[in-house]
Design a protein around this motif. Structure first.
Motif, PDB file in Angstrom:
ATOM      1  N   ARG A 160       1.087  15.272   6.278  1.00 30.77           N
ATOM      2  CA  ARG A 160       1.090  15.463   7.727  1.00 30.77           C
ATOM      3  C   ARG A 160       2.316  14.777   8.317  1.00 30.77           C
ATOM      4  NH1 ARG A 160      -1.393  10.788  10.067  1.00 30.77           N
ATOM      5  NH2 ARG A 160      -2.231   9.424   8.439  1.00 30.77           N
ATOM      6  N   ARG A 161       2.838  15.359   9.372  1.00 28.81           N
ATOM      7  CA  ARG A 161       4.023  14.798  10.010  1.00 28.81           C
ATOM      8  C   ARG A 161       3.616  13.596  10.851  1.00 28.81           C
ATOM      9  NH1 ARG A 161       7.637  18.716  13.561  1.00 28.81           N
ATOM     10  NH2 ARG A 161       6.629  17.725  15.347  1.00 28.81           N
ATOM     11  N   VAL A 162       4.265  12.455  10.618  1.00 36.43           N
ATOM     12  CA  VAL A 162       3.844  11.222  11.281  1.00 36.43           C
ATOM     13  C   VAL A 162       4.920  10.612  12.176  1.00 36.43           C
ATOM     14  CG1 VAL A 162       2.112  10.621   9.553  1.00 36.43           C
ATOM     15  CG2 VAL A 162       4.484   9.881   9.210  1.00 36.43           C
ATOM     16  N   LEU A 163       6.164  11.063  12.056  1.00 33.26           N
ATOM     17  CA  LEU A 163       7.230  10.463  12.850  1.00 33.26           C
ATOM     18  C   LEU A 163       8.393  11.445  12.937  1.00 33.26           C
ATOM     19  CD1 LEU A 163       8.162   7.784  14.275  1.00 33.26           C
ATOM     20  CD2 LEU A 163       9.260   7.164  12.113  1.00 33.26           C
ATOM     21  N   ALA A 164       8.969  11.562  14.123  1.00 36.68           N
ATOM     22  CA  ALA A 164      10.155  12.400  14.333  1.00 36.68           C
ATOM     23  C   ALA A 164      11.335  11.496  14.677  1.00 36.68           C
ATOM     24  CB  ALA A 164       9.906  13.403  15.450  1.00 36.68           C
TER      25      ALA A 164
ATOM     26  N   ASP B 183       2.672   7.666  13.703  1.00 33.98           N
ATOM     27  CA  ASP B 183       1.419   7.563  12.952  1.00 33.98           C
ATOM     28  C   ASP B 183       1.642   7.152  11.503  1.00 33.98           C
ATOM     29  OD1 ASP B 183      -0.120   8.363  15.160  1.00 33.98           O
ATOM     30  OD2 ASP B 183       0.287  10.480  14.741  1.00 33.98           O
ATOM     31  N   TRP B 184       2.828   6.708  11.192  1.00 35.51           N
ATOM     32  CA  TRP B 184       3.204   6.296   9.844  1.00 35.51           C
ATOM     33  C   TRP B 184       2.454   5.019   9.480  1.00 35.51           C
ATOM     34  CZ3 TRP B 184       9.082   5.110   8.649  1.00 35.51           C
ATOM     35  CH2 TRP B 184       9.252   4.879   7.294  1.00 35.51           C
ATOM     36  N   ASP B 185       1.856   4.998   8.292  1.00 38.65           N
ATOM     37  CA  ASP B 185       1.156   3.826   7.774  1.00 38.65           C
ATOM     38  C   ASP B 185       2.192   2.855   7.203  1.00 38.65           C
ATOM     39  OD1 ASP B 185      -0.739   2.064   6.842  1.00 38.65           O
ATOM     40  OD2 ASP B 185      -1.350   3.300   5.132  1.00 38.65           O
ATOM     41  N   TYR B 186       3.030   2.351   8.085  1.00 39.89           N
ATOM     42  CA  TYR B 186       4.219   1.601   7.684  1.00 39.89           C
ATOM     43  C   TYR B 186       3.899   0.193   7.206  1.00 39.89           C
ATOM     44  CZ  TYR B 186       8.923  -0.424   8.040  1.00 39.89           C
ATOM     45  OH  TYR B 186      10.107  -1.062   7.760  1.00 39.89           O
ATOM     46  N   GLY B 187       2.889  -0.429   7.799  1.00 42.68           N
ATOM     47  CA  GLY B 187       2.606  -1.821   7.468  1.00 42.68           C
ATOM     48  C   GLY B 187       3.552  -2.748   8.207  1.00 42.68           C
ATOM     49  N   SER B 188       3.849  -3.884   7.622  1.00 41.19           N
ATOM     50  CA  SER B 188       4.736  -4.862   8.254  1.00 41.19           C
ATOM     51  C   SER B 188       5.567  -5.550   7.191  1.00 41.19           C
ATOM     52  CB  SER B 188       3.925  -5.905   9.030  1.00 41.19           C
ATOM     53  OG  SER B 188       3.082  -6.628   8.141  1.00 41.19           O
ATOM     54  N   GLN B 189       6.689  -6.088   7.631  1.00 38.47           N
ATOM     55  CA  GLN B 189       7.564  -6.827   6.724  1.00 38.47           C
ATOM     56  C   GLN B 189       7.670  -8.270   7.189  1.00 38.47           C
ATOM     57  OE1 GLN B 189      11.109  -4.797   5.116  1.00 38.47           O
ATOM     58  NE2 GLN B 189      10.843  -3.315   6.771  1.00 38.47           N
ATOM     59  N   THR B 190       7.724  -9.154   6.240  1.00 37.50           N
ATOM     60  CA  THR B 190       7.937 -10.566   6.540  1.00 37.50           C
ATOM     61  C   THR B 190       9.258 -10.989   5.924  1.00 37.50           C
ATOM     62  OG1 THR B 190       5.561 -11.013   6.544  1.00 37.50           O
ATOM     63  CG2 THR B 190       7.046 -12.905   6.302  1.00 37.50           C
ATOM     64  N   TRP B 191      10.178 -11.395   6.795  1.00 36.69           N
ATOM     65  CA  TRP B 191      11.506 -11.789   6.328  1.00 36.69           C
ATOM     66  C   TRP B 191      11.605 -13.306   6.220  1.00 36.69           C
ATOM     67  CZ3 TRP B 191      15.156  -8.511   4.583  1.00 36.69           C
ATOM     68  CH2 TRP B 191      14.989  -7.151   4.866  1.00 36.69           C
ATOM     69  N   THR B 192      12.206 -13.751   5.136  1.00 36.45           N
ATOM     70  CA  THR B 192      12.529 -15.159   4.928  1.00 36.45           C
ATOM     71  C   THR B 192      14.028 -15.243   4.637  1.00 36.45           C
ATOM     72  OG1 THR B 192      12.182 -15.034   2.539  1.00 36.45           O
ATOM     73  CG2 THR B 192      10.253 -15.573   3.916  1.00 36.45           C
ATOM     74  N   ALA B 193      14.556 -16.439   4.654  1.00 29.52           N
ATOM     75  CA  ALA B 193      15.974 -16.616   4.340  1.00 29.52           C
ATOM     76  C   ALA B 193      16.286 -16.083   2.946  1.00 29.52           C
ATOM     77  CB  ALA B 193      16.354 -18.083   4.455  1.00 29.52           C
TER      78      ALA B 193
ATOM     79  N   GLN C  81      -2.155   2.174  -7.205  1.00 35.99           N
ATOM     80  CA  GLN C  81      -3.098   1.823  -6.143  1.00 35.99           C
ATOM     81  C   GLN C  81      -2.456   1.863  -4.756  1.00 35.99           C
ATOM     82  OE1 GLN C  81      -4.650  -1.968  -7.652  1.00 35.99           O
ATOM     83  NE2 GLN C  81      -6.388  -0.866  -8.542  1.00 35.99           N
ATOM     84  N   ARG C  82      -1.667   2.923  -4.530  1.00 35.87           N
ATOM     85  CA  ARG C  82      -1.075   3.141  -3.211  1.00 35.87           C
ATOM     86  C   ARG C  82      -1.984   4.058  -2.403  1.00 35.87           C
ATOM     87  NH1 ARG C  82       3.573  -0.248  -3.427  1.00 35.87           N
ATOM     88  NH2 ARG C  82       3.127  -1.114  -5.484  1.00 35.87           N
ATOM     89  N   ARG C  83      -2.080   3.793  -1.122  1.00 36.76           N
ATOM     90  CA  ARG C  83      -2.913   4.644  -0.277  1.00 36.76           C
ATOM     91  C   ARG C  83      -2.101   5.644   0.540  1.00 36.76           C
ATOM     92  NH1 ARG C  83      -3.822  -0.275   3.328  1.00 36.76           N
ATOM     93  NH2 ARG C  83      -2.568   0.129   5.206  1.00 36.76           N
ATOM     94  N   SER C  84      -0.781   5.406   0.648  1.00 39.20           N
ATOM     95  CA  SER C  84       0.064   6.278   1.461  1.00 39.20           C
ATOM     96  C   SER C  84       1.353   6.602   0.723  1.00 39.20           C
ATOM     97  CB  SER C  84       0.399   5.615   2.801  1.00 39.20           C
ATOM     98  OG  SER C  84      -0.774   5.368   3.547  1.00 39.20           O
ATOM     99  N   LEU C  85       1.675   7.901   0.710  1.00 41.54           N
ATOM    100  CA  LEU C  85       2.919   8.372   0.125  1.00 41.54           C
ATOM    101  C   LEU C  85       3.716   9.037   1.247  1.00 41.54           C
ATOM    102  CD1 LEU C  85       4.678   9.003  -2.404  1.00 41.54           C
ATOM    103  CD2 LEU C  85       3.392  11.139  -2.615  1.00 41.54           C
ATOM    104  N   VAL C  86       4.946   8.575   1.478  1.00 44.02           N
ATOM    105  CA  VAL C  86       5.751   9.113   2.567  1.00 44.02           C
ATOM    106  C   VAL C  86       7.007   9.770   2.013  1.00 44.02           C
ATOM    107  CG1 VAL C  86       4.891   7.483   4.280  1.00 44.02           C
ATOM    108  CG2 VAL C  86       6.923   6.899   2.936  1.00 44.02           C
TER     109      VAL C  86
ATOM    110  N   HIS D  77       0.819  -1.215   0.000  1.00 46.22           N
ATOM    111  CA  HIS D  77       0.000   0.000   0.000  1.00 46.22           C
ATOM    112  C   HIS D  77       0.851   1.262   0.000  1.00 46.22           C
ATOM    113  CE1 HIS D  77       1.283  -0.644   4.132  1.00 46.22           C
ATOM    114  NE2 HIS D  77       1.105   0.648   4.325  1.00 46.22           N
ATOM    115  N   LEU D  78       2.163   1.105   0.084  1.00 45.10           N
ATOM    116  CA  LEU D  78       3.052   2.210   0.441  1.00 45.10           C
ATOM    117  C   LEU D  78       3.957   2.613  -0.715  1.00 45.10           C
ATOM    118  CD1 LEU D  78       3.955   3.885   2.974  1.00 45.10           C
ATOM    119  CD2 LEU D  78       5.635   2.077   3.405  1.00 45.10           C
ATOM    120  N   ALA D  79       4.172   3.936  -0.847  1.00 46.37           N
ATOM    121  CA  ALA D  79       5.147   4.483  -1.780  1.00 46.37           C
ATOM    122  C   ALA D  79       5.978   5.518  -1.040  1.00 46.37           C
ATOM    123  CB  ALA D  79       4.468   5.117  -2.988  1.00 46.37           C
ATOM    124  N   GLU D  80       7.243   5.611  -1.399  1.00 41.77           N
ATOM    125  CA  GLU D  80       8.158   6.539  -0.735  1.00 41.77           C
ATOM    126  C   GLU D  80       8.744   7.489  -1.773  1.00 41.77           C
ATOM    127  OE1 GLU D  80      11.524   6.025   2.635  1.00 41.77           O
ATOM    128  OE2 GLU D  80      11.888   4.911   0.780  1.00 41.77           O
TER     129      GLU D  80
END
Length: 325
Positions: free
Chosen positions: A139-143, A197-207, A115-120, A82-85
């Motif tokens: 809006r500022r979401v993280l310092a 308040d960052w819409d960061y989501g989550s990461q799944t790490w595999t080998a 189809q991204r909902r958040s741009l950071v 959902h995220l774009a930077e």
């Protein structure tokens, strides 16, 4: 007339123009910070990440002069799709002339198409970039606090501490095969880091993903150093340092993680102190380490201050919530 030229391939000429704009922009906004080399910028533009895609634009004048640049990183892993930077720079002498607004509009349209909902975007704590973001609906979401460590004077005494049942291990580049699964499991502990308040989501790490990340850094010419605390085949915690290609002075702190079940034993300070010793022994030309921590990440800030990190500057993360296209 300003034109946003989409780069489907990056030529040496494109990379040279990009580097010139970024170097001038950073010299204006962060005059005491080291500027990226051409080689570092070229690698960033041309080496493709394994879990993201990049869209790139040059803003040009009618005569072809490059006035600004914008890069849009589109995350592709399931927890962050959902995220774009956004990275955006305008030549200092062409600011407040519509170049940044034109590039931003182009990037926003592309993010919506994807189809991204958040741009950071990140901006220095002081300066025009934050004002630009605020004026365009972010809006500022993280310092974040950026800290610097003088390697020569760091307090590494904790490297000698005893942690019964744990042992230290270190490697350069890709994780050893026998630790790949355990290292990936430890990386997943990053999902509870403070994100405001960052819409960061989550990461799944595999080998496989761990290996791919190391390959990307190697392809850029960067050096990845890892020190880990092990217990019965499990990676209980680790810290990572990256020395960028061509870097002669400053290393960058990447992840430092202690798995939840192993917290409260001082492992974070232990592995970071050992990493300081390793840098002194293996890379004596590196004299400082830069890290950043969320301002509400009180535990890691305390660990870093114990080592001797000092406040350097601040950064704010801004987020634009995008309506469906």
């Amino acid at each position: 007339m300003i034109t946003a030229v989409h780069l489907t391939e990056v030529s040496t000429e494109d990379a040279t123009a990009w580097h010139a704009v970024v170097a001038a922009s950073l010299a204006s906004d962060l005059p005491e910070e080291p500027r990226p080399t051409f080689e570092q910028v070229h690698a960033q533009l041309t080496v493709v990440g394994r879990d993201n895609r990049r869209l790139l634009w040059l803003a040009t004048a009618a005569d072809g002069a490059v006035l600004g640049v914008a890069g849009l990183r589109l995350f592709t892993s399931p927890g962050q799709s959902h995220l774009a930077e956004l990275e955006l720079h305008v030549a200092p002498d062409r600011r407040r002339s519509g170049v940044g607004s034109h590039l931003l509009a182009t990037a926003v349209k592309a993010a919506q198409t994807e189809q991204r909902r958040s741009l950071v975007a990140a901006a220095p704590g002081d300066g025009p970039s934050g004002a630009f973001c605020a004026a365009h609906g972010f809006r500022r979401v993280l310092a974040l606090d950026h800290l610097l460590l003088d390697v020569a004077h760091a307090d590494d005494a904790e490297a000698d501490a005893e942690h019964p049942g744990y042992e230290l291990a270190g490697w350069t580049g890709t994780v050893p095969e026998e630790l790949a699964e355990a290292f990936a499991a430890a990386k997943n502990a990053m999902n509870d880091m403070p994100t405001g308040d960052w819409d960061y989501g989550s990461q799944t790490w595999t080998a496989d993903r761990v290996r791919a990340m190391a390959e990307v850094l190697a392809d850029r010419g960067d050096l990845l150093l890892t020190t880990a605390a092990l217990r019965k085949g499990e990676v209980a915690g680790y810290t990572e340092i990256v020395i960028r290609a061509g870097e002669t002075r400053r290393a960058l702190q990447y992840d430092t993680v202690v798995v939840h079940a192993h917290r409260g034993h001082g492992l974070g300070l232990w592995v970071k102190a050992e990493m300081v010793r390793r840098l002194r022994a293996e890379h004596p030309g590196i004299v400082e380490i830069e890290t950043d921590n969320a301002q509400d990440n009180t535990h890691m800030l305390a660990v870093n201050r114990r080592l001797g990190f000092r406040f350097h500057r601040s950064t704010h993360e801004y987020q634009l919530d995008l309506p469906a296209n």
